[in-house]
Motif scaffolding. Structure first.
Motif, PDB file in Angstrom:
ATOM      1  N   ASN A 151       0.807  -1.227   0.000  1.00  0.00           N
ATOM      2  CA  ASN A 151       0.000   0.000   0.000  1.00  0.00           C
ATOM      3  C   ASN A 151       0.838   1.275   0.000  1.00  0.00           C
ATOM      4  O   ASN A 151       0.323   2.352  -0.318  1.00  0.00           O
ATOM      5  CB  ASN A 151      -0.924   0.010   1.225  1.00  0.00           C
ATOM      6  N   ASN A 152       2.110   1.141   0.352  1.00  0.00           N
ATOM      7  CA  ASN A 152       2.980   2.323   0.445  1.00  0.00           C
ATOM      8  C   ASN A 152       4.312   2.036  -0.243  1.00  0.00           C
ATOM      9  O   ASN A 152       5.359   1.902   0.402  1.00  0.00           O
ATOM     10  CB  ASN A 152       3.227   2.680   1.922  1.00  0.00           C
ATOM     11  N   ASP A 154       6.393   3.741  -1.770  1.00  0.00           N
ATOM     12  CA  ASP A 154       7.458   4.737  -1.676  1.00  0.00           C
ATOM     13  C   ASP A 154       7.968   4.899  -0.245  1.00  0.00           C
ATOM     14  O   ASP A 154       8.604   5.893   0.087  1.00  0.00           O
ATOM     15  CB  ASP A 154       6.970   6.087  -2.196  1.00  0.00           C
ATOM     16  N   TRP A 155       7.699   3.941   0.629  1.00  0.00           N
ATOM     17  CA  TRP A 155       8.145   4.032   2.014  1.00  0.00           C
ATOM     18  C   TRP A 155       9.674   3.957   2.086  1.00  0.00           C
ATOM     19  O   TRP A 155      10.334   3.410   1.202  1.00  0.00           O
ATOM     20  CB  TRP A 155       7.545   2.895   2.845  1.00  0.00           C
ATOM     21  N   LYS A 156      10.225   4.492   3.152  1.00  0.00           N
ATOM     22  CA  LYS A 156      11.663   4.329   3.382  1.00  0.00           C
ATOM     23  C   LYS A 156      11.970   4.443   4.872  1.00  0.00           C
ATOM     24  O   LYS A 156      11.226   5.069   5.628  1.00  0.00           O
ATOM     25  CB  LYS A 156      12.486   5.345   2.593  1.00  0.00           C
ATOM     26  N   ARG A 212       9.153   6.790   6.676  1.00  0.00           N
ATOM     27  CA  ARG A 212       8.449   7.833   5.928  1.00  0.00           C
ATOM     28  C   ARG A 212       7.572   7.194   4.848  1.00  0.00           C
ATOM     29  O   ARG A 212       7.953   6.184   4.242  1.00  0.00           O
ATOM     30  CB  ARG A 212       9.428   8.793   5.265  1.00  0.00           C
ATOM     31  N   VAL A 213       6.436   7.807   4.600  1.00  0.00           N
ATOM     32  CA  VAL A 213       5.569   7.476   3.476  1.00  0.00           C
ATOM     33  C   VAL A 213       5.242   8.781   2.767  1.00  0.00           C
ATOM     34  O   VAL A 213       4.792   9.735   3.401  1.00  0.00           O
ATOM     35  CB  VAL A 213       4.273   6.780   3.945  1.00  0.00           C
ATOM     36  N   ASN A 214       5.516   8.828   1.469  1.00  0.00           N
ATOM     37  CA  ASN A 214       5.346  10.078   0.708  1.00  0.00           C
ATOM     38  C   ASN A 214       6.117  11.229   1.348  1.00  0.00           C
ATOM     39  O   ASN A 214       5.670  12.379   1.354  1.00  0.00           O
ATOM     40  CB  ASN A 214       3.863  10.463   0.608  1.00  0.00           C
ATOM     41  N   GLY A 215       7.261  10.903   1.937  1.00  0.00           N
ATOM     42  CA  GLY A 215       8.105  11.922   2.559  1.00  0.00           C
ATOM     43  C   GLY A 215       7.685  12.316   3.960  1.00  0.00           C
ATOM     44  O   GLY A 215       8.389  13.082   4.624  1.00  0.00           O
ATOM     45  N   GLU A 216       6.551  11.800   4.442  1.00  0.00           N
ATOM     46  CA  GLU A 216       6.046  12.182   5.764  1.00  0.00           C
ATOM     47  C   GLU A 216       6.344  11.088   6.779  1.00  0.00           C
ATOM     48  O   GLU A 216       6.140   9.900   6.522  1.00  0.00           O
ATOM     49  CB  GLU A 216       4.532  12.419   5.688  1.00  0.00           C
TER      50      GLU A 216
END
Length: 298
Positions: A151-152, A154-156, A212-216
């Motif tokens: 679902n995410n 772009d997570w990091k 972070r997900v979408n930078g947040e």
């Protein structure tokens, strides 16, 4: 009386040296834990010979830690007993594990009453198991993580540094808003400890990570190595409820990236909170470290 003082960052070196000789990997036996909660519990510390002794204020009267260090344990406990007598109270010693209970019983036969409360037992895990999450017992955890990644995409994961501490604080405040924490004293006290930890993050030797997900930032955790053993103590872990699997992913990624040099990770107590107890048990602890209070009644 023992010469107590407020803990300062300059005390960390000698306290750590004493705590290396602690006979337990209890979460209380770290300098960082002592330092960051001092405003909440009115914590004071004392150096007696080669022992570290801590005192807190509970219900208007002092309570003590075990004397931790090297030397004559019986003498150090007697100093605590005498200090309490001079204050006009009974000596109450917190965080007594089974090994220390045996020492108290041997040296002070029949003079202490011991009370146990499972809300204050530590949950201790094998780091390797927390990193791999292998086998049927962890099937649900793996599913949570798989769904999170699906679902995410772009997570990091990143380490906590001075550059992103502000993001962690904002995340913690979001978590508080979800809990309506502004009206809960326990939550606001925890935030006070978190802010103290971040203020002296590097000096305390803390290690942490965030997701972070979408930078947040959606999840963070932090803690410190235990001086007495190859164990890491996780003090805080927070995630926003709107991101499913955030707790599972921060737990595993932090373990994989930061904790593999340690054999154990101590994830502290459940404080009698049923949901927290279920969450801690769901990771199948290797050790549930029982702790209690020894009250002098001679």
């Amino acid at each position: 009386m023992l010469d107590f003082k407020l803990p300062e960052l300059s005390d960390k070196r000698w306290v750590d040296e004493c705590l290396k000789h602690a006979g337990s990997i209890s979460c209380e036996y770290t300098f960082g834990n002592t330092f960051i909660w001092q405003k909440v519990y009115g914590t004071e510390i004392c150096r007696y010979k080669d022992f570290f002794i801590c005192a807190w204020s509970f219900d208007g009267s002092p309570a003590y830690s075990l004397p931790l260090g090297e030397g004559d344990f019986t003498d150090a406990v007697n100093q605590i007993i005498n200090d309490a007598k001079e204050r006009g109270v009974k000596a109450r010693i917190y965080g007594v594990t089974s090994g220390y209970l045996d020492m108290l019983r041997e040296s002070f036969t029949g003079k202490f009453k011991y009370k146990f409360n499972d809300a204050f037992s530590d949950y201790i895990y094998l780091t390797e198991k927390m990193a791999l999450l292998s086998g049927k017992k962890y099937h649900g955890k793996r599913n949570h993580i798989s769904n999170f990644k699906k679902n995410n995409p772009d997570w990091k994961f990143e380490l906590i540094t001075r550059d992103n501490i502000g993001d962690c604080i904002e995340l913690h405040k979001r978590w508080l808003d979800e809990k309506d924490g502004s009206s809960n004293e326990d939550y606001t006290e925890e935030l006070s400890a978190v802010l103290t930890a971040f203020e002296s993050y590097e000096e305390l030797g803390f290690v942490g990570g965030l997701i972070r997900v979408n930078g947040e930032a959606v999840a963070y955790t932090m803690g410190e190595p235990h001086p007495a053993s190859d164990c890491f103590v996780t003090h805080f872990e927070k995630a926003v409820s709107s991101v499913q699997g955030a707790y599972a992913i921060i737990n595993q990624e932090f373990t994989r990236n930061c904790l593999l040099p340690y054999k154990y990770v101590n994830r502290e107590e459940d404080l009698g909170i049923e949901g927290l107890r279920r969450a801690k048990l769901s990771y199948n602890p290797e050790i549930i470290l029982e702790k209690g209070v020894a009250v002098y009644n001679d």
